[in-house]
Scaffold this motif. Structure first.
Motif, PDB file in Angstrom:
ATOM      1  N   VAL A   1       0.871  -1.179   0.000  1.00 44.55           N
ATOM      2  CA  VAL A   1       0.000   0.000   0.000  1.00 44.55           C
ATOM      3  C   VAL A   1       0.905   1.226   0.000  1.00 44.55           C
ATOM      4  N   GLN A   2       0.388   2.314  -0.484  1.00 47.90           N
ATOM      5  CA  GLN A   2       1.124   3.576  -0.487  1.00 47.90           C
ATOM      6  C   GLN A   2       0.607   4.439   0.668  1.00 47.90           C
ATOM      7  N   PRO A   3       1.484   5.228   1.280  1.00 48.15           N
ATOM      8  CA  PRO A   3       1.031   6.080   2.388  1.00 48.15           C
ATOM      9  C   PRO A   3      -0.177   6.933   2.032  1.00 48.15           C
ATOM     10  N   TRP A   4      -0.218   7.473   0.830  1.00 52.66           N
ATOM     11  CA  TRP A   4      -1.340   8.331   0.445  1.00 52.66           C
ATOM     12  C   TRP A   4      -2.656   7.565   0.401  1.00 52.66           C
ATOM     13  N   GLU A   5      -2.598   6.232   0.196  1.00 51.19           N
ATOM     14  CA  GLU A   5      -3.835   5.435   0.172  1.00 51.19           C
ATOM     15  C   GLU A   5      -4.491   5.380   1.544  1.00 51.19           C
ATOM     16  N   LEU A   6      -3.708   5.552   2.584  1.00 46.90           N
ATOM     17  CA  LEU A   6      -4.240   5.504   3.952  1.00 46.90           C
ATOM     18  C   LEU A   6      -4.639   6.888   4.447  1.00 46.90           C
ATOM     19  N   ARG A   7      -4.148   7.901   3.798  1.00 44.42           N
ATOM     20  CA  ARG A   7      -4.397   9.271   4.245  1.00 44.42           C
ATOM     21  C   ARG A   7      -5.857   9.660   4.102  1.00 44.42           C
ATOM     22  N   PHE A   8      -6.523   9.152   3.082  1.00 47.67           N
ATOM     23  CA  PHE A   8      -7.909   9.510   2.822  1.00 47.67           C
ATOM     24  C   PHE A   8      -8.817   8.344   3.204  1.00 47.67           C
ATOM     25  N   ILE A   9      -9.220   8.335   4.457  1.00 45.78           N
ATOM     26  CA  ILE A   9      -9.947   7.206   5.031  1.00 45.78           C
ATOM     27  C   ILE A   9     -11.257   6.927   4.310  1.00 45.78           C
ATOM     28  N   GLU A  10     -11.995   7.959   3.937  1.00 46.91           N
ATOM     29  CA  GLU A  10     -13.322   7.762   3.338  1.00 46.91           C
ATOM     30  C   GLU A  10     -13.260   7.029   1.997  1.00 46.91           C
ATOM     31  N   LYS A  11     -12.153   7.172   1.278  1.00 46.18           N
ATOM     32  CA  LYS A  11     -12.050   6.585  -0.057  1.00 46.18           C
ATOM     33  C   LYS A  11     -10.882   5.629  -0.202  1.00 46.18           C
ATOM     34  N   GLY A  12     -10.055   5.498   0.812  1.00 42.63           N
ATOM     35  CA  GLY A  12      -8.848   4.684   0.724  1.00 42.63           C
ATOM     36  C   GLY A  12      -9.111   3.187   0.874  1.00 42.63           C
ATOM     37  N   VAL A  13      -8.029   2.440   0.974  1.00 44.76           N
ATOM     38  CA  VAL A  13      -8.131   0.983   1.040  1.00 44.76           C
ATOM     39  C   VAL A  13      -8.799   0.499   2.333  1.00 44.76           C
ATOM     40  N   TYR A  14      -8.842   1.343   3.359  1.00 49.12           N
ATOM     41  CA  TYR A  14      -9.454   0.938   4.632  1.00 49.12           C
ATOM     42  C   TYR A  14     -10.898   1.416   4.769  1.00 49.12           C
ATOM     43  N   ALA A  15     -11.410   2.108   3.790  1.00 52.68           N
ATOM     44  CA  ALA A  15     -12.746   2.714   3.883  1.00 52.68           C
ATOM     45  C   ALA A  15     -13.827   1.699   4.224  1.00 52.68           C
ATOM     46  N   LYS A  16     -13.854   0.577   3.540  1.00 52.45           N
ATOM     47  CA  LYS A  16     -14.903  -0.425   3.752  1.00 52.45           C
ATOM     48  C   LYS A  16     -14.847  -1.000   5.170  1.00 52.45           C
ATOM     49  N   ALA A  17     -13.667  -1.363   5.623  1.00 52.24           N
ATOM     50  CA  ALA A  17     -13.528  -1.938   6.964  1.00 52.24           C
ATOM     51  C   ALA A  17     -13.911  -0.926   8.045  1.00 52.24           C
ATOM     52  N   LEU A  18     -13.460   0.306   7.895  1.00 47.79           N
ATOM     53  CA  LEU A  18     -13.765   1.323   8.894  1.00 47.79           C
ATOM     54  C   LEU A  18     -15.242   1.699   8.892  1.00 47.79           C
ATOM     55  N   ALA A  19     -15.869   1.704   7.715  1.00 53.25           N
ATOM     56  CA  ALA A  19     -17.312   1.967   7.640  1.00 53.25           C
ATOM     57  C   ALA A  19     -18.087   0.870   8.361  1.00 53.25           C
ATOM     58  N   LYS A  20     -17.634  -0.372   8.224  1.00 48.96           N
ATOM     59  CA  LYS A  20     -18.277  -1.492   8.908  1.00 48.96           C
ATOM     60  C   LYS A  20     -18.215  -1.303  10.426  1.00 48.96           C
ATOM     61  N   TYR A  21     -17.051  -0.917  10.952  1.00 48.12           N
ATOM     62  CA  TYR A  21     -16.921  -0.691  12.389  1.00 48.12           C
ATOM     63  C   TYR A  21     -17.821   0.455  12.837  1.00 48.12           C
ATOM     64  N   LYS A  22     -17.896   1.488  12.019  1.00 50.72           N
ATOM     65  CA  LYS A  22     -18.729   2.644  12.359  1.00 50.72           C
ATOM     66  C   LYS A  22     -20.199   2.236  12.420  1.00 50.72           C
ATOM     67  N   ASN A  23     -20.657   1.449  11.439  1.00 58.37           N
ATOM     68  CA  ASN A  23     -22.037   0.971  11.432  1.00 58.37           C
ATOM     69  C   ASN A  23     -22.353   0.081  12.619  1.00 58.37           C
ATOM     70  N   GLU A  24     -21.365  -0.711  13.047  1.00 56.38           N
ATOM     71  CA  GLU A  24     -21.540  -1.600  14.204  1.00 56.38           C
ATOM     72  C   GLU A  24     -21.325  -0.851  15.516  1.00 56.38           C
ATOM     73  N   LYS A  25     -20.958   0.437  15.417  1.00 53.81           N
ATOM     74  CA  LYS A  25     -20.659   1.265  16.586  1.00 53.81           C
ATOM     75  C   LYS A  25     -19.572   0.651  17.466  1.00 53.81           C
ATOM     76  N   ARG A  26     -18.586   0.050  16.789  1.00 50.33           N
ATOM     77  CA  ARG A  26     -17.466  -0.565  17.501  1.00 50.33           C
ATOM     78  C   ARG A  26     -16.398   0.445  17.873  1.00 50.33           C
ATOM     79  N   TYR A  27     -16.158   1.407  16.997  1.00 49.18           N
ATOM     80  CA  TYR A  27     -15.111   2.392  17.232  1.00 49.18           C
ATOM     81  C   TYR A  27     -15.664   3.776  17.035  1.00 49.18           C
TER      82      TYR A  27
END
Length: 154
Positions: free
Chosen positions: A128-154
């Motif tokens: 992964v490139q650092p810039w891919e992680l910088r933009f959470i809403e659209k980056g490579v982690y967006a789907k996983a983080l959205a899932k946690y947000k929906n589950e109110k885990r984090y």
């Protein structure tokens, strides 16, 4: 002779970075805690058999006390307390960010503890490139983080 002096200076800087005193002894966080110079944070299925293990072995070869869960966890240890102690005692943390890193709640929980410890964190970007992680809403982690947000885990 100059290369020996240069090597000695390099080792001093390296040892200071990892919290090793000039006499080779490591600074203790507390007598009851097991001391590690480095904690390696990673998503096992992505890098455990490759980069994480190679890094762990390389650090051990040069005398750096590293923590890699598969190598340092003892039978009967409580997994969460072992990892928490390792994070708290390490003077340096290495976070290996891989494409599926954020899918692991363990990785994220360890990252929070690492940030809270105020110790140095060295980011390693694996496929992964650092810039891919910088933009959470659209980056490579967006789907996983959205899932946690929906589950109110984090």
């Amino acid at each position: 002779m100059a290369s020996s002096s240069s090597s000695h200076q390099q080792n001093q800087g390296f040892n200071a970075f990892f919290g090793i005193e000039p006499d080779g002894k490591r600074r203790k966080v507390s007598e009851s805690s097991r001391l590690f110079d480095v904690f390696i944070n990673h998503r096992g299925p992505d890098v455990k058999q490759t980069l994480a293990t190679q890094l762990y072995n390389s650090l051990k070869e040069v005398g750096i006390q590293a923590f890699l869960d598969s190598e340092e966890k003892q039978l009967g240890d409580l997994f969460t307390s072992t990892i928490e102690s390792a994070i708290k005692s390490a003077s340096v943390h290495i976070a290996i960010f891989s494409k599926r890193y954020a899918e692991s709640p363990w990785c994220l929980a360890e990252l929070v503890l690492m940030l809270q410890s105020k110790a140095k964190i060295i980011p390693v970007f694996y496929q992964v490139q650092p810039w891919e992680l910088r933009f959470i809403e659209k980056g490579v982690y967006a789907k996983a983080l959205a899932k946690y947000k929906n589950e109110k885990r984090y």
